[in-house]
Scaffold this motif. Structure first.
Motif, PDB file in Angstrom:
ATOM      1  N   ARG A  22      68.570  56.538  -7.481  1.00  0.00           N
ATOM      2  CA  ARG A  22      67.460  55.933  -6.329  1.00  0.00           C
ATOM      3  C   ARG A  22      66.847  56.889  -5.651  1.00  0.00           C
ATOM      4  O   ARG A  22      67.174  57.998  -5.803  1.00  0.00           O
ATOM      5  N   HIS A  23      65.806  56.614  -5.071  1.00  0.00           N
ATOM      6  CA  HIS A  23      64.776  57.339  -4.460  1.00  0.00           C
ATOM      7  C   HIS A  23      64.204  56.704  -3.297  1.00  0.00           C
ATOM      8  O   HIS A  23      64.251  55.239  -2.983  1.00  0.00           O
ATOM      9  N   ILE A  24      63.700  57.194  -2.388  1.00  0.00           N
ATOM     10  CA  ILE A  24      62.706  57.003  -1.493  1.00  0.00           C
ATOM     11  C   ILE A  24      61.627  57.513  -1.707  1.00  0.00           C
ATOM     12  O   ILE A  24      61.190  58.741  -1.779  1.00  0.00           O
ATOM     13  N   LEU A  25      60.378  56.744  -1.512  1.00  0.00           N
ATOM     14  CA  LEU A  25      59.093  57.047  -1.682  1.00  0.00           C
ATOM     15  C   LEU A  25      58.199  57.051  -0.483  1.00  0.00           C
ATOM     16  O   LEU A  25      57.812  55.932   0.107  1.00  0.00           O
ATOM     17  N   VAL A  26      57.543  58.116   0.137  1.00  0.00           N
ATOM     18  CA  VAL A  26      56.532  58.128   1.558  1.00  0.00           C
ATOM     19  C   VAL A  26      55.434  58.817   0.898  1.00  0.00           C
ATOM     20  O   VAL A  26      55.297  59.593   0.156  1.00  0.00           O
ATOM     21  N   LYS A  27      54.527  58.806   1.989  1.00  0.00           N
ATOM     22  CA  LYS A  27      53.145  59.373   1.710  1.00  0.00           C
ATOM     23  C   LYS A  27      53.101  60.956   1.892  1.00  0.00           C
ATOM     24  O   LYS A  27      52.414  61.613   1.417  1.00  0.00           O
ATOM     25  N   THR A  28      53.870  61.410   2.878  1.00  0.00           N
ATOM     26  CA  THR A  28      53.807  62.822   3.342  1.00  0.00           C
ATOM     27  C   THR A  28      55.158  63.777   3.169  1.00  0.00           C
ATOM     28  O   THR A  28      56.288  62.950   3.258  1.00  0.00           O
ATOM     29  N   GLU A  29      54.884  64.853   2.844  1.00  0.00           N
ATOM     30  CA  GLU A  29      56.160  65.820   2.713  1.00  0.00           C
ATOM     31  C   GLU A  29      56.925  65.821   3.950  1.00  0.00           C
ATOM     32  O   GLU A  29      58.029  65.699   4.061  1.00  0.00           O
ATOM     33  N   THR A  30      56.236  65.564   5.209  1.00  0.00           N
ATOM     34  CA  THR A  30      56.740  65.482   6.539  1.00  0.00           C
ATOM     35  C   THR A  30      57.591  64.490   6.753  1.00  0.00           C
ATOM     36  O   THR A  30      58.890  64.626   7.121  1.00  0.00           O
ATOM     37  N   GLU A  31      57.025  63.396   6.143  1.00  0.00           N
ATOM     38  CA  GLU A  31      58.147  62.033   6.458  1.00  0.00           C
ATOM     39  C   GLU A  31      59.175  62.179   5.524  1.00  0.00           C
ATOM     40  O   GLU A  31      60.321  61.911   5.937  1.00  0.00           O
ATOM     41  N   ALA A  32      59.102  62.587   4.305  1.00  0.00           N
ATOM     42  CA  ALA A  32      60.219  62.956   3.367  1.00  0.00           C
ATOM     43  C   ALA A  32      61.218  63.862   4.050  1.00  0.00           C
ATOM     44  O   ALA A  32      62.588  63.471   3.895  1.00  0.00           O
ATOM     45  N   ALA A  33      60.884  64.867   4.655  1.00  0.00           N
ATOM     46  CA  ALA A  33      61.593  65.608   5.071  1.00  0.00           C
ATOM     47  C   ALA A  33      62.257  65.414   6.382  1.00  0.00           C
ATOM     48  O   ALA A  33      63.683  65.676   6.481  1.00  0.00           O
ATOM     49  N   ALA A  34      61.866  64.675   6.971  1.00  0.00           N
ATOM     50  CA  ALA A  34      62.440  63.938   8.212  1.00  0.00           C
ATOM     51  C   ALA A  34      63.484  62.917   7.823  1.00  0.00           C
ATOM     52  O   ALA A  34      64.678  62.997   8.391  1.00  0.00           O
ATOM     53  N   LEU A  35      63.089  62.330   6.920  1.00  0.00           N
ATOM     54  CA  LEU A  35      64.167  61.228   6.198  1.00  0.00           C
ATOM     55  C   LEU A  35      65.330  62.102   5.707  1.00  0.00           C
ATOM     56  O   LEU A  35      66.758  61.535   5.760  1.00  0.00           O
ATOM     57  N   LYS A  36      64.982  62.935   4.930  1.00  0.00           N
ATOM     58  CA  LYS A  36      65.974  63.880   4.176  1.00  0.00           C
ATOM     59  C   LYS A  36      67.161  64.340   5.469  1.00  0.00           C
ATOM     60  O   LYS A  36      68.334  64.294   5.248  1.00  0.00           O
ATOM     61  N   LYS A  37      66.770  64.732   6.343  1.00  0.00           N
ATOM     62  CA  LYS A  37      67.548  65.312   7.671  1.00  0.00           C
ATOM     63  C   LYS A  37      68.164  64.145   8.307  1.00  0.00           C
ATOM     64  O   LYS A  37      69.509  64.264   8.553  1.00  0.00           O
ATOM     65  N   ASP A  85      70.375  53.992   1.677  1.00  0.00           N
ATOM     66  CA  ASP A  85      69.651  52.559   1.141  1.00  0.00           C
ATOM     67  C   ASP A  85      68.878  51.843   2.323  1.00  0.00           C
ATOM     68  O   ASP A  85      68.315  51.205   2.295  1.00  0.00           O
ATOM     69  N   VAL A  86      69.701  52.275   3.557  1.00  0.00           N
ATOM     70  CA  VAL A  86      68.944  51.611   4.589  1.00  0.00           C
ATOM     71  C   VAL A  86      67.807  52.017   5.075  1.00  0.00           C
ATOM     72  O   VAL A  86      66.724  51.498   5.218  1.00  0.00           O
ATOM     73  N   LEU A  87      67.836  53.531   4.830  1.00  0.00           N
ATOM     74  CA  LEU A  87      66.465  54.260   5.081  1.00  0.00           C
ATOM     75  C   LEU A  87      65.270  53.905   3.991  1.00  0.00           C
ATOM     76  O   LEU A  87      64.125  53.767   4.217  1.00  0.00           O
ATOM     77  N   ALA A  88      65.945  53.795   2.758  1.00  0.00           N
ATOM     78  CA  ALA A  88      65.068  53.280   1.393  1.00  0.00           C
ATOM     79  C   ALA A  88      64.316  51.991   2.059  1.00  0.00           C
ATOM     80  O   ALA A  88      63.052  51.673   1.797  1.00  0.00           O
ATOM     81  N   LYS A  89      65.260  50.879   2.374  1.00  0.00           N
ATOM     82  CA  LYS A  89      64.580  49.642   2.790  1.00  0.00           C
ATOM     83  C   LYS A  89      63.728  49.563   3.914  1.00  0.00           C
ATOM     84  O   LYS A  89      62.643  48.745   3.804  1.00  0.00           O
ATOM     85  N   LYS A  90      63.803  50.482   4.983  1.00  0.00           N
ATOM     86  CA  LYS A  90      62.864  50.401   5.949  1.00  0.00           C
ATOM     87  C   LYS A  90      61.405  51.481   5.711  1.00  0.00           C
ATOM     88  O   LYS A  90      60.489  50.895   6.224  1.00  0.00           O
ATOM     89  N   TYR A  91      61.841  52.449   4.997  1.00  0.00           N
ATOM     90  CA  TYR A  91      60.741  53.409   4.794  1.00  0.00           C
ATOM     91  C   TYR A  91      59.792  53.360   3.444  1.00  0.00           C
ATOM     92  O   TYR A  91      58.741  53.944   3.397  1.00  0.00           O
ATOM     93  N   SER A  92      60.656  53.237   2.347  1.00  0.00           N
ATOM     94  CA  SER A  92      60.110  53.555   1.004  1.00  0.00           C
ATOM     95  C   SER A  92      58.991  52.640   0.778  1.00  0.00           C
ATOM     96  O   SER A  92      58.836  51.367   0.840  1.00  0.00           O
ATOM     97  N   ALA A  93      57.911  53.220   0.079  1.00  0.00           N
ATOM     98  CA  ALA A  93      56.649  52.352  -0.331  1.00  0.00           C
ATOM     99  C   ALA A  93      56.837  52.025  -1.675  1.00  0.00           C
ATOM    100  O   ALA A  93      55.875  51.192  -2.016  1.00  0.00           O
ATOM    101  N   CYS A  94      57.902  52.386  -2.419  1.00  0.00           N
ATOM    102  CA  CYS A  94      57.957  51.847  -3.813  1.00  0.00           C
ATOM    103  C   CYS A  94      58.871  50.298  -3.765  1.00  0.00           C
ATOM    104  O   CYS A  94      59.856  50.166  -2.814  1.00  0.00           O
ATOM    105  N   PRO A  95      58.554  49.525  -4.292  1.00  0.00           N
ATOM    106  CA  PRO A  95      59.041  48.283  -4.662  1.00  0.00           C
ATOM    107  C   PRO A  95      60.630  48.385  -4.705  1.00  0.00           C
ATOM    108  O   PRO A  95      61.458  47.342  -4.274  1.00  0.00           O
ATOM    109  N   SER A  96      61.048  49.481  -5.229  1.00  0.00           N
ATOM    110  CA  SER A  96      62.639  49.602  -5.305  1.00  0.00           C
ATOM    111  C   SER A  96      63.236  49.808  -3.982  1.00  0.00           C
ATOM    112  O   SER A  96      64.547  49.669  -3.769  1.00  0.00           O
TER     113      SER A  96
END
Length: 92
Positions: free
Chosen positions: A7-22, A31-42
């Protein structure tokens, strides 16, 4: 042929990804964060990519799925689409 479940989460910036990882490291559900923030249809499926085979994903994601440690959140990983957090459940 090898296959994996990821599974993955896709966002526009490295900063956003790092913040979500934290946030995930702090106990929030991937899964909750992916549903809210991921730009991918997944993202609608909690980031679930289903079962994938080598070569189905872009090279940078493919190498994480088929070479990195299982059940760990990897990333931010850059691709032409943005920055990803990737978690692999199994591989055979």
């Amino acid at each position: 042929m090898a296959k994996a479940m990821a599974r993955h989460i896709l966002v526009k910036t490295e900063t956003e990804a790092a913040a979500l990882k934290k946030r995930i490291a702090g106990g929030e559900a991937f899964d909750v964060l992916a549903k809210k923030y991921s730009a991918c249809p997944s993202g609608k499926k909690g980031g679930d990519l289903g079962e994938v085979r080598p070569g189905q994903m872009v090279k940078s994601i493919d190498s994480v799925i088929f070479k990195k440690e299982l059940r760990t959140v990897h990333g931010p990983v850059k691709s032409q689409f943005g920055y990803h957090l990737v978690q692999v459940f199994y591989r055979d």
